[in-house]
Design an enzyme around this catalytic site. Structure first.
Site, mmCIF file in Angstrom:
data_model
loop_
_atom_site.group_PDB
_atom_site.id
_atom_site.type_symbol
_atom_site.label_atom_id
_atom_site.label_comp_id
_atom_site.label_asym_id
_atom_site.label_seq_id
_atom_site.Cartn_x
_atom_site.Cartn_y
_atom_site.Cartn_z
ATOM 1 N N ARG A 125 0.805 -1.232 0.000
ATOM 2 C CA ARG A 125 0.000 0.000 0.000
ATOM 3 C C ARG A 125 0.839 1.283 0.000
ATOM 4 N NH1 ARG A 125 -3.171 -2.832 3.798
ATOM 5 N NH2 ARG A 125 -4.999 -3.744 2.786
ATOM 6 N N LYS A 147 4.410 11.738 -10.881
ATOM 7 C CA LYS A 147 3.469 10.925 -11.673
ATOM 8 C C LYS A 147 4.108 9.573 -11.942
ATOM 9 C CE LYS A 147 0.791 14.209 -14.437
ATOM 10 N NZ LYS A 147 0.503 14.609 -15.835
ATOM 11 N N GLU A 189 12.090 17.686 -24.353
ATOM 12 C CA GLU A 189 11.340 18.104 -23.154
ATOM 13 C C GLU A 189 11.931 19.395 -22.560
ATOM 14 O OE1 GLU A 189 8.475 16.681 -22.147
ATOM 15 O OE2 GLU A 189 8.573 14.508 -22.447
ATOM 16 N N LYS A 231 9.960 22.740 -14.154
ATOM 17 C CA LYS A 231 8.972 21.677 -13.940
ATOM 18 C C LYS A 231 8.528 21.648 -12.482
ATOM 19 C CE LYS A 231 7.269 17.167 -14.441
ATOM 20 N NZ LYS A 231 7.281 15.861 -15.037
ATOM 21 N N GLU A 241 -2.711 18.404 -11.186
ATOM 22 C CA GLU A 241 -3.074 18.782 -12.551
ATOM 23 C C GLU A 241 -4.518 19.226 -12.723
ATOM 24 O OE1 GLU A 241 -1.187 16.378 -15.601
ATOM 25 O OE2 GLU A 241 -2.830 16.847 -16.975
ATOM 26 N N ARG A 245 -0.482 22.750 -14.189
ATOM 27 C CA ARG A 245 0.320 21.595 -14.584
ATOM 28 C C ARG A 245 -0.017 21.130 -15.999
ATOM 29 N NH1 ARG A 245 2.362 16.422 -10.927
ATOM 30 N NH2 ARG A 245 3.645 15.581 -12.575
ATOM 31 N N ASN A 249 1.706 19.597 -20.646
ATOM 32 C CA ASN A 249 1.223 18.676 -21.684
ATOM 33 C C ASN A 249 1.380 19.243 -23.086
ATOM 34 O OD1 ASN A 249 0.463 16.804 -19.782
ATOM 35 N ND2 ASN A 249 -1.597 17.657 -19.560
ATOM 36 N N HIS A 252 1.954 17.098 -26.159
ATOM 37 C CA HIS A 252 1.709 15.714 -25.745
ATOM 38 C C HIS A 252 0.374 15.141 -26.202
ATOM 39 C CE1 HIS A 252 5.289 16.261 -23.366
ATOM 40 N NE2 HIS A 252 5.224 15.026 -22.895
ATOM 41 N N HIS A 256 1.470 11.957 -27.771
ATOM 42 C CA HIS A 256 1.072 10.641 -27.250
ATOM 43 C C HIS A 256 0.315 9.828 -28.297
ATOM 44 C CE1 HIS A 256 1.334 11.577 -22.620
ATOM 45 N NE2 HIS A 256 2.475 11.150 -23.120
ATOM 46 N N HIS A 268 9.612 8.672 -27.067
ATOM 47 C CA HIS A 268 8.688 9.644 -26.465
ATOM 48 C C HIS A 268 9.083 11.083 -26.843
ATOM 49 C CE1 HIS A 268 5.939 11.426 -23.564
ATOM 50 N NE2 HIS A 268 6.948 12.155 -23.115
HETATM 51 N N1 LIG Z 1 6.258 10.744 -14.963
HETATM 52 C C1 LIG Z 1 6.413 11.804 -15.714
HETATM 53 O O1 LIG Z 1 6.096 12.912 -15.306
HETATM 54 C C2 LIG Z 1 6.977 11.658 -17.094
HETATM 55 C C3 LIG Z 1 7.379 12.792 -17.815
HETATM 56 C C4 LIG Z 1 7.972 12.627 -19.066
HETATM 57 C C5 LIG Z 1 8.128 11.359 -19.593
HETATM 58 N N2 LIG Z 1 7.701 10.276 -18.871
HETATM 59 C C6 LIG Z 1 7.876 8.928 -19.392
HETATM 60 O O2 LIG Z 1 9.254 8.669 -19.564
HETATM 61 C C7 LIG Z 1 9.403 7.661 -20.559
HETATM 62 C C8 LIG Z 1 10.526 8.018 -21.492
HETATM 63 O O3 LIG Z 1 11.715 8.121 -20.753
HETATM 64 P P1 LIG Z 1 13.129 7.814 -21.430
HETATM 65 O O4 LIG Z 1 13.238 8.566 -22.688
HETATM 66 O O5 LIG Z 1 14.132 7.994 -20.401
HETATM 67 O O6 LIG Z 1 12.972 6.291 -21.877
HETATM 68 P P2 LIG Z 1 13.651 4.942 -21.376
HETATM 69 O O7 LIG Z 1 13.483 4.761 -19.920
HETATM 70 O O8 LIG Z 1 13.119 3.904 -22.271
HETATM 71 O O9 LIG Z 1 15.202 5.167 -21.643
HETATM 72 C C9 LIG Z 1 15.661 5.278 -22.958
HETATM 73 C C10 LIG Z 1 16.675 4.170 -23.308
HETATM 74 O O10 LIG Z 1 17.930 4.555 -22.823
HETATM 75 C C11 LIG Z 1 18.471 3.530 -22.000
HETATM 76 N N3 LIG Z 1 19.244 4.229 -20.990
HETATM 77 C C12 LIG Z 1 18.785 5.028 -20.008
HETATM 78 N N4 LIG Z 1 19.806 5.563 -19.339
HETATM 79 C C13 LIG Z 1 20.950 5.104 -19.901
HETATM 80 C C14 LIG Z 1 22.328 5.316 -19.680
HETATM 81 N N5 LIG Z 1 22.781 6.164 -18.748
HETATM 82 N N6 LIG Z 1 23.198 4.640 -20.447
HETATM 83 C C15 LIG Z 1 22.775 3.804 -21.427
HETATM 84 N N7 LIG Z 1 21.496 3.585 -21.711
HETATM 85 C C16 LIG Z 1 20.589 4.225 -20.956
HETATM 86 C C17 LIG Z 1 17.295 2.751 -21.512
HETATM 87 O O11 LIG Z 1 17.650 1.428 -21.193
HETATM 88 C C18 LIG Z 1 16.374 2.807 -22.724
HETATM 89 O O12 LIG Z 1 16.768 1.827 -23.643
HETATM 90 C C19 LIG Z 1 8.056 7.530 -21.239
HETATM 91 O O13 LIG Z 1 7.426 6.357 -20.787
HETATM 92 C C20 LIG Z 1 7.294 8.738 -20.760
HETATM 93 O O14 LIG Z 1 5.908 8.520 -20.714
HETATM 94 C C21 LIG Z 1 7.144 10.416 -17.647
HETATM 95 ZN ZN LIG Z 2 6.816 13.963 -22.026
#
Ligand SMILES: NC(=O)c1ccc[n+]([C@@H]2O[C@H](COP(=O)([O-])OP(=O)(O)OC[C@H]3O[C@@H](n4cnc5c(N)ncnc54)[C@H](O)[C@@H]3O)[C@@H](O)[C@H]2O)c1
Ligand SMILES: [Zn+2]
Length: 366
Positions: A125, A147, A189, A231, A241, A245, A249, A252, A256, A268
């Site tokens: 939980r 989030k 971003e 941010k 949001e 907030r 988006n 997005h 998305h 992304h």
């Molecule tokens: N929670 C939020 O507020 C929020 C905001 C923006 C994006 N997101 C989410 O984030 C995700 C995208 O994040 P991302 O672009 O980091 O994707 P990801 O986590 O898939 O990472 C990208 C790639 O890089 C690799 N990688 C990461 N760090 C590395 C490093 N130091 N060395 C080598 N390889 C590395 C990972 O294994 C992966 O293959 C999406 O799912 C998106 O929806 C969430």
């Molecule tokens: Zn994003």
């Protein structure tokens, strides 16, 4: 990476109930900070199969002086940000004997951060968690704001929870191993943060773009810090949001939709880049954005070698159809956060987003 230049330079940003610490070389302090902000018997480190082999070892060793570290590895990539992976990870924590006295540590990109955060929000939980982002996108954006969640067949991030991290610890030196296309995607971003809140940040990103693309540690640290400030101040003003907030988006709603329809073939950040250009164009057509806004956004994204147009494999109708899978969509329209100009968002009076008819979006996409 010229990390020596910035060794010792560090930034701490007060994100409300927690701090975001950013520096070059911070990883040597990860374990002691985690043990201070979220002390526990068990430290469950969640990572993916790309990041884990590169960076988990020293963290596991260091955590062993503070408690019992356990390592849980998921396959890398957005396609694995699912309830299945969540179920496997929670089973894995239970099998490793983790109980209520557990702190979850997310070591990876945004996918790991969103999933590990959702595990932490639901395991027993809810247990504390610490974000150690390793991708530029996760440092700049995903690790901040609380989030968490997973994707479903119907769309992105449709199941999740708000769960605030105990701390976010970003070591820009970890980016040395990040593939360049992911570095570019992260910049999308950062550029978004400039558009929605700070024309100065937008201008600085434009100026330091060559260094940022080449992995220069000093400019990376500055860009990450300013983006996190933007941010976190937006999130602090509106955690759940209901208003401000929503400005985050920008790019997005269409982004998305493209991400989902491409079957996550595009990153992304790449989808957000395309989404920003198209949504800015939409804002200009609707008379909301100053003329030239879309073009300025497009220019910097092109310099960052990011895509700026609808992928030919996807039809305009298909993308508009997918915007309705968005959490905020109604029939015949979807919600958009739109810019007034670089550095300023529009529609404050309607809660920072407006419903735009599908027909208008189709025209821009066509
Ligand atoms: N929670 C939020 O507020 C929020 C905001 C923006 C994006 N997101 C989410 O984030 C995700 C995208 O994040 P991302 O672009 O980091 O994707 P990801 O986590 O898939 O990472 C990208 C790639 O890089 C690799 N990688 C990461 N760090 C590395 C490093 N130091 N060395 C080598 N390889 C590395 C990972 O294994 C992966 O293959 C999406 O799912 C998106 O929806 C969430
Ligand atoms: Zn994003």
């Amino acid at each position: 990476m010229r990390s020596a230049v910035v060794r010792g330079r560090s930034r701490t940003i007060d994100a409300g109930p927690y701090e975001v610490r950013i520096s070059a070389g911070l990883r040597s302090e990860f374990a002691s900070i985690i043990a201070t902000v979220a002390p526990a018997h068990c430290y469950a480190v969640i990572t993916d199969d790309r990041v884990g082999p590169l960076h988990a070892g020293p963290l596991m060793d260091a955590l062993a002086s503070h408690g019992r570290p356990t390592l849980h590895t998921m396959p890398a990539g957005e396609a694995h940000k699912t309830r299945d992976t969540w179920a496997r990870l929670t089973d894995d924590l239970l099998a490793a004997g983790c109980g209520r006295d557990t702190t979850v540590v997310a070591l990876g990109g945004g996918v790991v951060g969103d999933l590990a955060g959702f595990v932490a929000a639901t395991f027993m939980r809810g247990v504390p968690f610490v974000q150690c982002p390793t991708s530029l996108l996760a440092m700049i954006d995903a690790s901040v704001g609380g989030k968490t969640g997973v994707d479903t067949q119907a769309g992105k991030n449709l199941v999740g929870a708000f769960h605030t991290p105990a701390a976010v610890l970003a070591d820009v030196e970890l980016l040395a191993t990040l593939p360049v296309e992911h570095r570019r995607a992260g910049l999308a971003e950062a550029i978004k943060h400039g558009v929605i809140a700070d024309a100065g940040h937008f201008a600085e990103l434009s100026e330091s773009l060559p260094g940022l693309l080449a992995g220069d540690a000093a400019s990376t640290l500055d860009a990450v810090a300013r983006s996190v400030e933007i941010k976190s101040s937006v999130v602090r003003a509106d955690v759940r949001e209901h208003g401000l907030r929503k400005t985050l988006n920008f790019g997005h709603t269409i982004g998305h939709a493209i991400e989902h329809e491409s079957g996550y073939a595009l990153l992304h950040g790449e989808c957000v880049a395309i989404g920003m250009v198209l949504e800015a164009r939409l804002a200009e057509r609707l008379g909301i954005a100053e003329e030239g806004t879309a073009e300025r956004i497009e220019r910097i994204l092109l310099r960052a070698k990011l895509p700026v147009a609808r992928p030919e494999s996807l039809s305009a109708e298909q993308i508009v159809g997918a915007t309705r899978l968005d959490k905020k969509a109604r029939s015949g329209s979807a919600e958009y956060a739109l810019p007034a100009r670089i550095g300023e968002m529009a529609n404050a009076e309607s809660g920072w987003s407006i419903a735009v008819a599908d027909a208008a979006v189709l025209e821009v996409l066509a």
